[in-house]
Write a protein that holds these residues in place. Structure first.
Motif, PDB file in Angstrom:
ATOM      1  N   MET A 125       7.072  15.769  30.921  1.00  0.00           N
ATOM      2  CA  MET A 125       7.463  17.037  31.685  1.00  0.00           C
ATOM      3  C   MET A 125       8.090  17.967  30.315  1.00  0.00           C
ATOM      4  O   MET A 125       7.868  19.047  30.225  1.00  0.00           O
ATOM      5  N   PHE A 126       9.101  17.193  29.796  1.00  0.00           N
ATOM      6  CA  PHE A 126       9.798  17.939  28.382  1.00  0.00           C
ATOM      7  C   PHE A 126       8.819  18.334  27.658  1.00  0.00           C
ATOM      8  O   PHE A 126       8.945  19.500  27.065  1.00  0.00           O
ATOM      9  N   PHE A 127       7.930  17.694  27.042  1.00  0.00           N
ATOM     10  CA  PHE A 127       6.975  18.334  26.040  1.00  0.00           C
ATOM     11  C   PHE A 127       6.012  19.330  26.649  1.00  0.00           C
ATOM     12  O   PHE A 127       5.930  20.364  25.941  1.00  0.00           O
ATOM     13  N   THR A 128       5.725  19.261  27.884  1.00  0.00           N
ATOM     14  CA  THR A 128       4.996  20.371  28.809  1.00  0.00           C
ATOM     15  C   THR A 128       5.801  21.415  28.565  1.00  0.00           C
ATOM     16  O   THR A 128       5.235  22.657  28.229  1.00  0.00           O
ATOM     17  N   MET A 129       6.962  21.298  29.084  1.00  0.00           N
ATOM     18  CA  MET A 129       8.035  22.635  28.887  1.00  0.00           C
ATOM     19  C   MET A 129       8.191  22.998  27.606  1.00  0.00           C
ATOM     20  O   MET A 129       8.009  24.391  27.634  1.00  0.00           O
ATOM     21  N   VAL A 130       8.346  22.450  26.630  1.00  0.00           N
ATOM     22  CA  VAL A 130       8.640  22.951  25.250  1.00  0.00           C
ATOM     23  C   VAL A 130       7.310  23.789  24.806  1.00  0.00           C
ATOM     24  O   VAL A 130       7.295  24.953  24.180  1.00  0.00           O
ATOM     25  N   ALA A 131       5.993  23.025  25.014  1.00  0.00           N
ATOM     26  CA  ALA A 131       4.641  23.728  24.639  1.00  0.00           C
ATOM     27  C   ALA A 131       4.528  24.976  25.461  1.00  0.00           C
ATOM     28  O   ALA A 131       4.207  25.952  25.057  1.00  0.00           O
ATOM     29  N   SER A 132       4.796  25.139  26.649  1.00  0.00           N
ATOM     30  CA  SER A 132       4.428  26.263  27.573  1.00  0.00           C
ATOM     31  C   SER A 132       5.534  27.144  26.984  1.00  0.00           C
ATOM     32  O   SER A 132       5.092  28.614  27.151  1.00  0.00           O
ATOM     33  N   ILE A 133       6.712  26.989  26.751  1.00  0.00           N
ATOM     34  CA  ILE A 133       7.681  28.085  26.312  1.00  0.00           C
ATOM     35  C   ILE A 133       7.243  28.763  25.032  1.00  0.00           C
ATOM     36  O   ILE A 133       7.386  29.824  24.751  1.00  0.00           O
ATOM     37  N   ILE A 134       6.844  27.547  24.142  1.00  0.00           N
ATOM     38  CA  ILE A 134       6.615  28.136  22.500  1.00  0.00           C
ATOM     39  C   ILE A 134       5.292  28.943  22.704  1.00  0.00           C
ATOM     40  O   ILE A 134       5.255  30.147  21.968  1.00  0.00           O
ATOM     41  N   LEU A 135       4.186  28.636  23.801  1.00  0.00           N
ATOM     42  CA  LEU A 135       3.262  29.446  23.794  1.00  0.00           C
ATOM     43  C   LEU A 135       3.473  30.654  24.458  1.00  0.00           C
ATOM     44  O   LEU A 135       2.844  31.893  23.987  1.00  0.00           O
ATOM     45  N   GLY A 136       4.447  30.609  25.418  1.00  0.00           N
ATOM     46  CA  GLY A 136       4.731  32.052  26.203  1.00  0.00           C
ATOM     47  C   GLY A 136       5.382  33.060  25.414  1.00  0.00           C
ATOM     48  O   GLY A 136       5.492  34.269  25.610  1.00  0.00           O
ATOM     49  N   MET A 137       6.034  32.559  24.019  1.00  0.00           N
ATOM     50  CA  MET A 137       6.657  33.470  23.379  1.00  0.00           C
ATOM     51  C   MET A 137       5.883  34.505  22.571  1.00  0.00           C
ATOM     52  O   MET A 137       6.197  35.461  22.401  1.00  0.00           O
ATOM     53  N   GLY A 138       4.370  34.005  22.447  1.00  0.00           N
ATOM     54  CA  GLY A 138       3.450  35.204  21.813  1.00  0.00           C
ATOM     55  C   GLY A 138       2.280  35.290  22.803  1.00  0.00           C
ATOM     56  O   GLY A 138       1.482  36.335  22.585  1.00  0.00           O
ATOM     57  N   ALA A 139       2.117  34.709  24.034  1.00  0.00           N
ATOM     58  CA  ALA A 139       1.065  34.967  24.850  1.00  0.00           C
ATOM     59  C   ALA A 139       1.565  35.216  26.055  1.00  0.00           C
ATOM     60  O   ALA A 139       2.529  34.959  26.748  1.00  0.00           O
ATOM     61  N   PRO A 140       0.569  36.320  26.809  1.00  0.00           N
ATOM     62  CA  PRO A 140       0.959  36.642  28.128  1.00  0.00           C
ATOM     63  C   PRO A 140       0.948  35.405  29.191  1.00  0.00           C
ATOM     64  O   PRO A 140       0.401  34.275  28.788  1.00  0.00           O
ATOM     65  N   THR A 141       1.578  35.458  30.189  1.00  0.00           N
ATOM     66  CA  THR A 141       1.489  34.472  31.241  1.00  0.00           C
ATOM     67  C   THR A 141       0.075  34.001  31.550  1.00  0.00           C
ATOM     68  O   THR A 141      -0.206  32.647  31.634  1.00  0.00           O
ATOM     69  N   THR A 142      -0.917  34.890  31.664  1.00  0.00           N
ATOM     70  CA  THR A 142      -2.217  34.377  31.963  1.00  0.00           C
ATOM     71  C   THR A 142      -2.820  33.362  31.015  1.00  0.00           C
ATOM     72  O   THR A 142      -3.150  32.156  31.260  1.00  0.00           O
ATOM     73  N   ALA A 143      -2.740  33.897  29.649  1.00  0.00           N
ATOM     74  CA  ALA A 143      -3.229  33.038  28.559  1.00  0.00           C
ATOM     75  C   ALA A 143      -2.637  31.716  28.363  1.00  0.00           C
ATOM     76  O   ALA A 143      -3.155  30.731  28.292  1.00  0.00           O
ATOM     77  N   ASN A 144      -1.140  31.631  28.451  1.00  0.00           N
ATOM     78  CA  ASN A 144      -0.414  30.688  28.580  1.00  0.00           C
ATOM     79  C   ASN A 144      -0.588  29.608  29.678  1.00  0.00           C
ATOM     80  O   ASN A 144      -0.881  28.419  29.209  1.00  0.00           O
ATOM     81  N   TYR A 145      -0.901  29.987  30.598  1.00  0.00           N
ATOM     82  CA  TYR A 145      -1.137  29.348  31.770  1.00  0.00           C
ATOM     83  C   TYR A 145      -2.551  28.390  31.610  1.00  0.00           C
ATOM     84  O   TYR A 145      -2.700  27.057  31.922  1.00  0.00           O
ATOM     85  N   VAL A 146      -3.348  29.149  30.948  1.00  0.00           N
ATOM     86  CA  VAL A 146      -4.910  28.773  30.814  1.00  0.00           C
ATOM     87  C   VAL A 146      -4.472  27.518  29.821  1.00  0.00           C
ATOM     88  O   VAL A 146      -5.285  26.398  30.200  1.00  0.00           O
ATOM     89  N   ILE A 147      -4.023  27.844  28.824  1.00  0.00           N
ATOM     90  CA  ILE A 147      -3.886  26.712  27.692  1.00  0.00           C
ATOM     91  C   ILE A 147      -3.182  25.425  28.367  1.00  0.00           C
ATOM     92  O   ILE A 147      -3.468  24.242  28.160  1.00  0.00           O
ATOM     93  N   THR A 148      -2.031  25.741  29.014  1.00  0.00           N
ATOM     94  CA  THR A 148      -1.430  24.518  29.568  1.00  0.00           C
ATOM     95  C   THR A 148      -1.983  23.923  30.550  1.00  0.00           C
ATOM     96  O   THR A 148      -1.956  22.589  31.044  1.00  0.00           O
ATOM     97  N   ALA A 149      -2.999  24.690  31.534  1.00  0.00           N
ATOM     98  CA  ALA A 149      -3.603  24.104  32.554  1.00  0.00           C
ATOM     99  C   ALA A 149      -4.636  23.273  32.142  1.00  0.00           C
ATOM    100  O   ALA A 149      -4.977  22.112  32.689  1.00  0.00           O
ATOM    101  N   THR A 150      -5.329  23.633  30.852  1.00  0.00           N
ATOM    102  CA  THR A 150      -6.301  22.797  30.635  1.00  0.00           C
ATOM    103  C   THR A 150      -6.016  21.452  29.598  1.00  0.00           C
ATOM    104  O   THR A 150      -6.735  20.499  29.303  1.00  0.00           O
ATOM    105  N   ILE A 151      -4.667  21.523  28.968  1.00  0.00           N
ATOM    106  CA  ILE A 151      -4.172  20.315  28.011  1.00  0.00           C
ATOM    107  C   ILE A 151      -3.081  19.815  28.583  1.00  0.00           C
ATOM    108  O   ILE A 151      -3.197  18.483  28.674  1.00  0.00           O
ATOM    109  N   ALA A 152      -1.837  20.518  29.097  1.00  0.00           N
ATOM    110  CA  ALA A 152      -0.764  19.724  29.498  1.00  0.00           C
ATOM    111  C   ALA A 152      -0.849  19.452  30.876  1.00  0.00           C
ATOM    112  O   ALA A 152      -0.259  18.084  31.199  1.00  0.00           O
TER     113      ALA A 152
END
Length: 647
Positions: free
Chosen positions: A457-484
């Motif tokens: 969960m911690f690694f997923t959280m960090v990945a989501s926050i880092i991705l969210g710093m440059g990508a909108p919520t939709t794209a961020n969710y797509v990435i984490t939904a398919t990987i994390a």
């Protein structure tokens, strides 16, 4: 007032790329206006009739979106906002031709069954490049880098080490997969944009035209204005309501912060705290049922969960999120001795509901349609009709024909960022389906965490926050939904809880320094230091960093496989935990808390959040200790006795 309004619009353009579009006059302005209306009319027509198949619907949807992006958004920040560049017009035309190539040749493409011609591949390659360029203009460079990296991974897979290695695919195979199937650009993310998201954004535009934003602000004033620290609580309540009509944290900040932040500053809150309250509350608008952010609609497709079930599941976490901010604001106001507004400073709730309460009808209609089991598409369509009819009840809110056309144009513009982001995110999904890297990375993430749920969960959280710093919520969710998210599912977490976990942390990135766009926008209104505002917003939204862990470990908080008596103990424990965490974070309960008591109180809150009888008993014990020591301190204070200096 007009000067302030212009200033707020500049802040919105600075921190929200989607708001920084050309303001064209003359023939160009009229042409773009009509094109945007045509986009909305097309979406309404196909929404009602269901006339087109998935790929045709998505191709026409993307052709409108790309064309409008190139006409409205210059290639660079220094590009003119008043004149049309010939190159942008050329790209707009090329976008339409490239997307409609699928529509015109659809039957032939199906009959050839994957045997694509050189012409097909040329159009497909151009289409992919146009999507990446449009995403760069509207969404930003990070999503282009991520999408481009996945494309390179598809081609150079044989050069990657370990579990990331695959045989690699030809350019022709990559283009055909990404452009001519429903696995890539025209996959699930764009499909959700073309069906659900656009219509809900259009619904938000119609609501906005009825004046419901101002009504929400006044309603928040009437409900919370007179309580302790009133204006800050008004900001929380107003932002929660504004989330219904805005899927953007930054737009929410500017919409409600324009009146709430100056009020908080007048009352005595520091500028950074006032801006932090608004940023934290506005960010929460995306998790606020019944509409939530655009990524929530993607969740219906990725998890196979009906949208109404997602809305119901999100209710308790959203309540806990806003309760956490509310409690911290309350304790801060008590600590500073801040009053609420006077009776004369707040509008009458009864009068407000009498004059403008009918504006809530469309929201009730949407909720009713969803609860009846109908699709989100139908709910949005009926909501739009209800918005026009409800506004017509009173002359003061009635929409003219001009305002209806303006709503159609506004809705199309607000959908451009989501349409382009979901198209670019399709490159990521396509890469995952082509290479199978999603399951590999999920397995790798679990292995890295040594099969420990908390670490995963911690690694997923960090990945989501880092991705969210440059990508909108939709794209961020797509990435984490398919990987994390699949990594969490592998460890036994319910699918909905795993996806909601990724969804939450993608949103929190908007207030997490160093790239905290919502906090920076609020600091622009409050004239505060941006980074300090970001840390204030993160502190106030501390609940948002804890709640996802809560519902993963206690899925009953998402109302998964439980009933009222099953959820009640977990909810009571969570609420009490939020009280302790709020008091510990602010350093005040009934009286000021010394540092050691703040730490104990905070730990007690975490114990109450963690499921388990022993941890609940210990947490309740700390809560009792807090009450006793605070009452002792207050009694001694009332008697004029002093406590030791270290307390």
């Amino acid at each position: 007032m007009q000067k302030n309004e212009q200033g707020y619009q500049e802040i919105l353009k600075k921190y929200d790329r989607e708001s920084n579009f050309r303001m064209m006059a003359g023939s160009w302005g009229k042409a773009i206006f009509l094109l945007a209306i045509a986009f909305s009319v097309f979406q309404l027509y196909t929404g009602f009739t269901g006339l087109l198949g998935a790929q045709l619907q998505r191709a026409i949807h993307l052709s409108f979106a790309l064309c409008l992006v190139f006409l409205l958004f210059p290639a660079t920040k220094k590009g003119s906002r008043q004149k049309m560049a010939w190159s942008d017009f050329l790209l707009a035309v090329l976008s339409v031709v490239t997307c409609l190539y699928i529509v015109v040749n659809f039957r032939d493409l199906i009959q050839r069954a994957g045997d694509f011609t050189p012409t097909d591949l040329v159009f497909g390659g151009i289409g992919i490049l146009l999507v990446l360029e449009a995403a760069r203009r509207v969404v930003g460079l990070p999503i282009v880098i991520v999408g481009g990296s996945f494309l390179l991974y598809c081609f150079f897979g044989d050069l990657f080490p370990g579990f990331l290695n695959h045989r690699g695919f030809s350019v022709e195979r990559i283009i055909s997969h990404m452009w001519f199937t429903t696995e890539g650009i025209f996959g699930i993310p764009l499909g959700v944009s073309a069906s659900f998201i656009f219509l809900f954004l259009l619904f938000g535009a119609f609501l906005d035209r009825t004046g419901i934003g101002l009504f929400f602000n006044d309603l928040a004033l009437a409900v919370a204005g007179r309580s302790t620290g009133g204006p800050a609580k008004v900001a929380i309540f107003s932002s929660a309501l504004q989330g219904t009509i805005s899927g953007s944290s930054v737009a929410n900040v500017v919409g409600s912060g324009a009146f709430s932040i100056p009020m908080m500053k007048r009352l005595g809150y520091k500028p950074s705290f006032a801006a932090g309250v608004e940023a934290a509350a506005s960010t929460g608008g995306q998790i606020m049922p019944p509409i939530m952010g655009a990524a929530a609609f993607l969740m219906t497709e990725f998890t196979g969960t009906p949208y109404i079930q997602i809305v119901i599941a999100a209710t308790i976490p959203a309540m806990l999120y806003f309760s956490g901010i509310w409690l911290m604001v309350h304790f801060e106001a008590k600590k500073l001795g801040l009053r609420g507004l006077t009776k004369e400073e707040v509008p009458s709730f009864k009068l407000l509901m009498k004059e403008r309460g009918h504006l809530l009808i469309p929201i009730v209609v949407i909720l009713g349609v969803l609860l009846s089991g109908q699709t989100p598409t139908r709910a949005a369509l009926y909501g739009i009709i209800a918005a026009v009819l409800a506004a017509a009840i009173k002359r003061a809110t009635r929409m003219s024909v001009k305002e209806i056309f303006l709503a159609l144009e506004q809705g199309a513009r607000s959908a451009l960022g989501v349409a382009v982001a979901t198209a670019a995110a399709g490159l990521i999904v396509g890469s995952v389906t082509l290479t199978g890297v999603g399951l590999k990375m999920a397995t790798g993430l679990v292995a890295l965490a040594q099969n420990e749920l908390i670490l995963t969960m911690f690694f997923t959280m960090v990945a989501s926050i880092i991705l969210g710093m440059g990508a909108p919520t939709t794209a961020n969710y797509v990435i984490t939904a398919t990987i994390a998210a699949p990594a969490l599912v592998q460890l036994g977490v319910p699918v909905l809880a795993a996806h909601m976990f990724a969804f939450y942390f993608g949103i929190i990135a908007d207030i997490t320094p160093p790239v905290a766009l919502a906090a920076f926008a609020a600091s622009g209104i409050a004239k505060s230091e941006p980074i300090i505002t970001g840390f204030q917003a993160s502190r106030l939204a501390l609940a948002a960093f804890i709640i996802p862990y809560m519902f993963v470990m206690s899925p009953e908080l998402l109302l998964i496989d439980t009933d009222f008596f099953g959820v009640l103990p977990a909810l009571a424990s969570a609420v009490l935990g939020m009280v302790l965490i709020g008091a510990g974070a602010i350093g005040y309960f009934k009286e000021a808390l010394p540092i050691y008591m703040r730490i104990i109180t905070f730990i007690g809150g975490l114990m109450l959040i963690k499921p388990g009888i022993m941890t609940d008993i210990m947490g309740v014990g700390i809560f009792v200790l807090l009450i006793v020591t605070q009452n002792m301190k207050r009694n001694k204070k009332d008697k004029g006795l002093s406590l030791p200096s270290n307390y």
